[in-house]
Design a protein around this motif. Structure first.
Motif, short mmCIF file in Angstrom:
data_model
loop_
_atom_site.label_atom_id
_atom_site.label_comp_id
_atom_site.label_asym_id
_atom_site.label_seq_id
_atom_site.Cartn_x
_atom_site.Cartn_y
_atom_site.Cartn_z
N TYR A 90 1.07 -1.22 0.03
CA TYR A 90 0.08 0.15 -0.10
C TYR A 90 1.02 1.29 -0.08
O TYR A 90 0.24 2.44 0.29
N ALA A 91 2.04 1.16 -0.32
CA ALA A 91 2.87 2.47 -0.54
C ALA A 91 2.18 3.40 -1.47
O ALA A 91 2.39 4.57 -1.31
N GLY A 92 1.82 2.76 -2.57
CA GLY A 92 1.31 3.66 -3.88
C GLY A 92 -0.04 4.20 -3.22
O GLY A 92 -0.35 5.43 -3.58
N ARG A 112 -12.90 3.88 8.58
CA ARG A 112 -11.73 4.71 8.88
C ARG A 112 -10.65 3.52 9.53
O ARG A 112 -9.62 3.96 9.03
N ARG A 113 -11.04 2.57 10.10
CA ARG A 113 -10.23 1.68 10.73
C ARG A 113 -9.48 0.74 9.88
O ARG A 113 -8.18 0.57 9.79
N VAL A 114 -10.23 0.42 8.68
CA VAL A 114 -9.61 -0.41 7.78
C VAL A 114 -8.34 0.73 6.70
O VAL A 114 -7.41 0.01 6.50
N LEU A 115 -8.78 1.75 6.52
CA LEU A 115 -7.76 2.63 5.78
C LEU A 115 -6.62 3.01 6.49
O LEU A 115 -5.53 2.82 6.28
N ARG A 116 -6.74 3.25 7.83
CA ARG A 116 -5.77 3.62 8.77
C ARG A 116 -4.91 2.51 8.95
O ARG A 116 -3.71 2.81 9.01
N SER A 117 -5.39 1.16 8.90
CA SER A 117 -4.44 0.11 9.16
C SER A 117 -3.59 -0.17 7.95
O SER A 117 -2.53 -0.50 7.90
N ALA A 118 -4.50 0.14 6.86
CA ALA A 118 -3.68 -0.30 5.45
C ALA A 118 -2.60 0.75 5.07
O ALA A 118 -1.66 0.44 4.61
N LEU A 119 -2.95 1.95 5.76
CA LEU A 119 -1.98 3.04 5.33
C LEU A 119 -0.98 3.20 6.29
O LEU A 119 0.05 4.12 6.37
#
Length: 918
Positions: A90-92, A112-119
């Motif tokens: 998920y660097a890109g 929100r939790r999914v995206l914060r974890s991925a990023l």
């Protein structure tokens, strides 16, 4: 603001960073096509993948589209694939969503939790790809409720796998939304991105015109041969076009002889391309070096260049690494990227290159030029055998018009010459070609200096003098007398024995002939003809014919037909195809002066043939070539054609100022031919303006009435102009004398166009009882329709004469035909004149009446002309009346109209017209 509207206003200025290619030069068409694919404006729901070779300009196009979308109101989210981050999950995506971080914090808890974890913002385990994709598309759709979202991803092949999967999901789910997508990747690159159903656009290299424009913007001082070598090696790759010249030294940019076979790479390009070559096996690198230095792609070179029968299998690694490919259509190996060839040479040693050139010389034993060149590159110490072979190859290259190669070949031959005399001779030949064919005056001057240092005895040779004369004309102050003196002294004191087979002597005489013609004075021709008479066994036919007809075309008559090209513009039509082919070769970097000569010939044909738009385009091209390729001496010729075109279009001040500029340049330098050409343009401008007195003075300054001046072939082109101006200024004797001189000299026999001008001139001076027959003879001249402007002028004069003779219906037919041609050509002044005459034919059967006011046809015409602002003298010249007669008519019609001055004429005539009496 839509993407389509932005495309038409693309900036043409390159990026400030010299390491980056300009962003939009030559890409207007591609941008329009991308616009259509993205659907204009917001690109909502559209997705496009842009592919192309490295350095072709993908990033620049992405940046331009992104700027347009942002300007149109879209929120642009961008990311760039980075190779060393390709393993980071998920660097890109992190790059892409950074501008939306504030929105992520406002999402409901699950997304929100999914995206914060991925990023990487939280400590929770990274969720699976599907959940991340769902959350990303949810976030993007929310953002798109405010304004469209446009995603831009560069170097997609280097984006990490996890981000690629999410992006693929977004593209598949974006249909019908306000989310657009544009990405770029290298052609053939493997990616983790799912391209199914995605439109792909392959970005081609720049075409030659755009590549030339790019080089002109970034490297305006680049020498022509260096420019052509860069164009050939870069093959339209924008990054290569910018980086290759930057890697050249100052002398290499200026002097064609100092260029290597393959241009060096800049450090940036070397790091990008050479590393791939350096890690290949030695056998593969050897075969690639042979291909790179041979530059034909011939598989036979590889078979002959290796002792190992299985050597071609060494190319498999090269092909799999996408460095070369085999073109099945042409049966040739091709480097996939234009800079790979340079990288192959860069990674080789001097010893390896010498060995490869030596091998190629043996392989190319049946092609003398290529063999000589390879031997020249394989030889590091003076060797007369190799130098002689190179000299022969240089002559062959010059003969076929490849001047840049000839200059480089002669220069290399000189470097390998053990004897100073041979070295000086070969350097002089290189200098002459540089000055004559490439326009690289500084390099030619340096070569000439080196030749004089090598052999001081060469200073007075004809070839040295010819080179010095060319440098003087184009690089110095253009002094005709000095150039003439240099050539004459060298010819008269040379050791050539006036041998007509001596190519150097004949070349010097051709140049002397050009100098004499440009000088336009009889005294200049005397040494030329003296030398011509001494040639043994006889002067070459073309040199002899041109010399005699250029000196006195009318006096030569039809005997010297082969030399009449400079005065018989219609005859040049036979060579039109040859001229166009020369122009096309010149545009591809061929012989510059031949390119200029061909443009001259085409302009010379186009103007009388009525191809005025083409003439205007070619004249502009000629001026540009003269400026870019250092041939300023010939600029006046193209300015002359611009002055002619301005005159016939009615732009009189522009025509006069251009003619003045030519004269101011020409007279101090003794280029009297240019001054006379400028005079011809002035004659035409004044005829168009109706100032026949001024036109007559300019015409007789070129050639006196009743005499066809020698040394002035251009005097024949204006013969009818002089007669027309003389007739309108009531100089009947002078007009008749000039027609008589044309007939006695047999001018009509020289060409069909001149036959038309002679016949038209005779009709102009014919008395009324013989005028109809004379005009009909002029109209019946074979091929008269090929010269529409001349023919229409004769029809106009015929219609004017018929109207005065009261043959109104017949006059109207001629005037209608003339007006139609003038309108088609855009000859506004003549079209207006023909239209005015047509109006007069509609009034001439009955006088105009208004109550008790009756004006004769002649009074009506005088009144109209006076109301337009013409003086009595100008009206008289137009109507073949004396100024006193015009004044008398005005004196009589003022009381009829109830006025007391010319200022009231316009209103009085309008009143008559309003009552249908006028």
């Amino acid at each position: 603001m839509s993407l389509g509207s932005r495309v038409e206003r693309l900036p043409k200025t390159p990026a400030a960073d010299a390491g980056q290619p300009p962003e939009v030069v030559g890409r207007a068409r591609q941008l329009r096509e991308i616009t259509a694919l993205l659907g204009q404006g917001s690109a909502a729901g559209r997705a496009l993948l842009l592919s192309g070779e490295p350095g072709v300009g993908k990033s620049a196009l992405l940046g331009e589209v992104a700027r347009v979308m942002s300007g149109a109101g879209a929120r642009v989210l961008s990311a760039v694939g980075v190779r060393f981050e390709s393993e980071l999950a998920y660097a890109g995506l992190h790059q892409l969503l950074l501008p939306l971080n504030h929105r992520i914090e406002r999402l409901e808890d699950t997304h929100r939790r999914v995206l914060r974890s991925a990023l990487g913002y939280g400590g929770d385990p990274v969720p699976d790809s599907l959940r991340v994709s769902d959350s990303v598309i949810f976030l993007l759709r929310q953002a798109a409720t405010e304004r469209p979202v446009f995603i831009v991803v560069d170097d997609l092949g280097c984006v990490d796998r996890a981000s690629s999967e999410v992006l693929g999901f977004v593209v598949r789910r974006s249909a019908g939304s306000r989310i657009g997508f544009l990405a770029a990747c290298r052609s053939g690159a493997e990616t983790c991105f799912d391209r199914a159903g995605l439109t792909e656009y392959e970005l081609p290299p720049l075409d030659r015109d755009a590549a030339v424009e790019l080089l002109g913007v970034r490297f305006p001082g680049l020498a022509g041969p260096a420019r052509d070598r860069v164009l050939a090696q870069a093959q339209g790759n924008p990054l290569a076009l910018v980086e290759l010249p930057a890697a050249l030294s100052g002398p290499q940019r200026d002097a064609p002889a100092d260029l290597p076979d393959v241009l060096p790479l800049s450090p940036r390009l070397r790091s990008r391309h050479a590393s791939r070559v350096a890690r290949l096996p030695a056998e593969s690198r050897w075969l690639l070096l042979l291909l790179a230095l041979d530059d034909t792609g011939d598989p036979g070179v590889l078979r002959a260049g290796s002792d190992d029968p299985k050597a071609l299998t060494a190319l498999s690694a090269v092909e799999s690494d996408r460095l070369i490919t085999f073109d099945d259509t042409n049966r040739r190996f091709v480097f996939r990227h234009p800079l790979t060839r340079a990288a192959v040479v860069e990674t080789s040693t001097l010893t390896e290159r010498c060995q490869a050139h030596s091998t190629l010389a043996e392989i190319r034993a049946e092609t003398p030029e290529r063999r000589a060149w390879h031997l020249g590159r394989a030889t590091l110490v003076p060797d007369e055998r190799v130098a002689a072979l190179l000299e022969e190859a240089g002559h062959r290259a010059a003969t076929r018009g490849d001047a840049a190669e000839a200059v480089a070949t002669f220069t290399r031959a000189a470097e390998l010459s053990p004897r100073p005399a041979d070295r000086g001779r070969r350097l002089t030949r290189a200098a002459y070609l540089g000055a004559d064919a490439t326009g690289e005056l500084r390099a030619a001057s340096e070569l000439l200096d080196r030749a004089r240092c090598a052999d001081p005895d060469l200073t007075g040779s004809p070839l040295t003098a010819a080179t010095a004369a060319l440098l003087l004309l184009n690089g110095g102050d253009g002094d005709i007398d000095m150039a003439h003196r240099l050539l004459v002294e060298a010819i008269e004191t040379g050791s050539h024995g006036y041998d007509a087979e001596d190519e150097v002597l004949i070349e010097a005489l051709h140049l002397l002939q050009l100098v004499c013609w440009a000088g336009g004075r009889g005294a200049l021709w005397e040494p030329f003809h003296a030398a011509l008479d001494r040639l043994k066994p006889a002067a070459p036919p073309l040199l002899s014919a041109c010399g005699r007809t250029w000196r006195d075309p009318a006096g030569t008559g039809s005997v010297g037909r082969h030399g009449m090209a400079p005065v018989r513009r219609d005859r040049l039509t036979e060579l039109r195809g040859v001229s166009w082919e020369t122009v096309r070769r010149g545009r591809r970097g061929g012989h510059v002066r031949r390119h200029i000569d061909a443009l001259m010939h085409l302009c010379l044909q186009d103007f009388p043939a009525g191809r005025w738009e083409e003439a205007e385009t070619l004249a502009a091209e000629g001026l540009r070539i003269c400026e870019e390729r250092q041939f300023p001496f010939f600029s006046w010729y193209f300015e002359y054609h611009q002055a002619l075109l301005a005159a016939v279009h009615g732009h009189f001040e522009e025509s006069r100022s251009t003619a003045d500029r030519i004269t101011q340049w020409a007279v101090p330098r003794g280029v009297l031919a240019a001054a006379a050409f400028a005079g011809h343009a002035r004659v035409l401008a004044e005829l168009g303006a109706g100032d026949y007195e001024c036109a007559y003075r300019h015409a007789v300054a070129i050639s006196p009435a009743g005499r066809l001046a020698p040394h002035a072939p251009y005097a024949l082109w204006g013969c009818m102009d002089l007669v027309e101006a003389a007739v309108h200024t009531r100089r009947t004797a002078e007009a008749e004398a000039h027609v008589r001189a044309m007939r006695e000299a047999g001018v009509a026999a020289l060409s069909p166009r001149l036959a038309l001008l002679v016949a038209g001139s005779a009709a102009l001076v014919a008395p009324d009882d013989g005028a109809v027959g004379c005009f009909e003879q002029a109209l019946d001249v074979p091929g008269a329709q090929n010269w529409p402007f001349d023919l229409a002028r004769i029809r106009l004069a015929y219609g004017e004469r018929l109207r005065r003779m009261r043959f109104v219906t017949e006059a109207r037919a001629q005037l209608d035909s003339a007006a139609e041609v003038f309108e088609h050509l855009g000859a506004r002044p003549w079209a207006d004149r023909a239209t005015g005459e047509l109006r007069a034919t509609r009034r001439s059967r009955t006088g105009a009446k208004h109550g008790s006011v009756t004006l004769t046809a002649q009074e009506q015409e005088i009144a109209v002309l006076a109301a337009s602002g013409l003086t009595n003298k100008q009206i008289g010249e137009r109507l073949h009346l004396s100024p006193r007669t015009v004044g008398s008519h005005l004196y009589q019609l003022f009381p009829k109209l109830g006025i007391a001055s010319r200022a009231a004429l316009r209103d009085a005539l309008a009143s008559l017209s309003g009552s249908n009496a006028f």
